[in-house]
Design an enzyme around this catalytic site. Structure first.
Site, PDB file in Angstrom:
ATOM      1  CB  CYS A  29      -0.927   0.015   1.199  1.00  0.00           C
ATOM      2  SG  CYS A  29      -2.038   1.441   1.177  1.00  0.00           S
ATOM      3  CB  CYS A  40      -1.805   4.676   4.500  1.00  0.00           C
ATOM      4  SG  CYS A  40      -3.218   3.844   3.741  1.00  0.00           S
ATOM      5  CB  SER A  41      -0.224   0.505   6.486  1.00  0.00           C
ATOM      6  OG  SER A  41      -1.086   1.069   7.448  1.00  0.00           O
ATOM      7  CB  CYS A  42      -4.857  -0.245   2.487  1.00  0.00           C
ATOM      8  SG  CYS A  42      -5.543   1.409   2.675  1.00  0.00           S
TER       9      CYS A  42
END
Length: 197
Positions: free
Chosen positions: A102, A105-107
């Protein structure tokens, strides 16, 4: 506090979590109890859930087809609530190796893989995996042959990816439970492959 009983400064993500939690409680949008219950629910989500999905796909060709066609709906068949997110399952083959990232962000498919590892959230992983995936994978200890194409998939706020790794040779006749034990979180992200010990 670290394991020696000394206080350490909060990491960037810890500070974000504390700040957001306190703001939500202060504004009356959530109670401390609701936050605690939400955190406990997230902690109960582990990579074993995703491993169960992979093992079932390895042993049931019809389920595998449904999983690749509509990951969210297929997971519901196993009693796994994917919520309102679209889950896309990517199949590794002898010619294609998939990996997820991602970049914004950090999906991450938390509902199947649990809390993401710190490296997945790092700026280094998020930027380098897109630019030089073969190099990054080798740093994880995964040597992808030159003739195998690497496809990097970027998760979004409303869509998550999960890799369906190739079933290792030598696992014919194994039960789903035994198969699930060799499926790791990293293999479902694409930075590793299941191995038979």
């Amino acid at each position: 506090m670290n394991d020696r009983g000394k206080y350490q400064p909060l990491t960037y993500f810890q500070l974000m979590e504390v700040s957001l939690r306190e703001l939500l409680v202060e504004k009356g949008l959530l109670t401390d109890e609701q936050v605690r219950e939400g955190v406990e629910d997230m902690r109960r989500r582990t990579p074993e859930r995703g491993a169960r999905v992979v093992a079932h796909a390895w042993t049931d060709a019809a389920f595998k087809k449904r999983l690749l066609d509509n990951g969210s709906k297929a997971c519901e068949e196993l009693g796994l609530d994917i919520q309102a997110l679209k889950l896309v399952v990517l199949e590794n083959t002898p010619k294609v190796h998939n990996v997820i990232v991602c970049t914004l962000c950090s999906c991450y498919p938390r509902m199947l893989l649990g809390i993401p590892p710190d490296w997945y959230k790092s700026r280094d992983y998020r930027s380098r995996m897109v630019r030089e995936p073969r190099v990054v994978l080798s740093e994880f200890g995964l040597k992808v042959p030159d003739e195998v194409q690497i496809r990097v998939h970027d998760s979004t706020a409303d869509m998550r990816y999960m890799v369906l790794p190739m079933r290792p040779k030598g696992t014919e006749g194994w039960s789903e439970e035994r198969l699930a034990k060799i499926v790791t979180r990293n293999s479902m992200i694409g930075v590793a492959v299941p191995e038979v010990e």
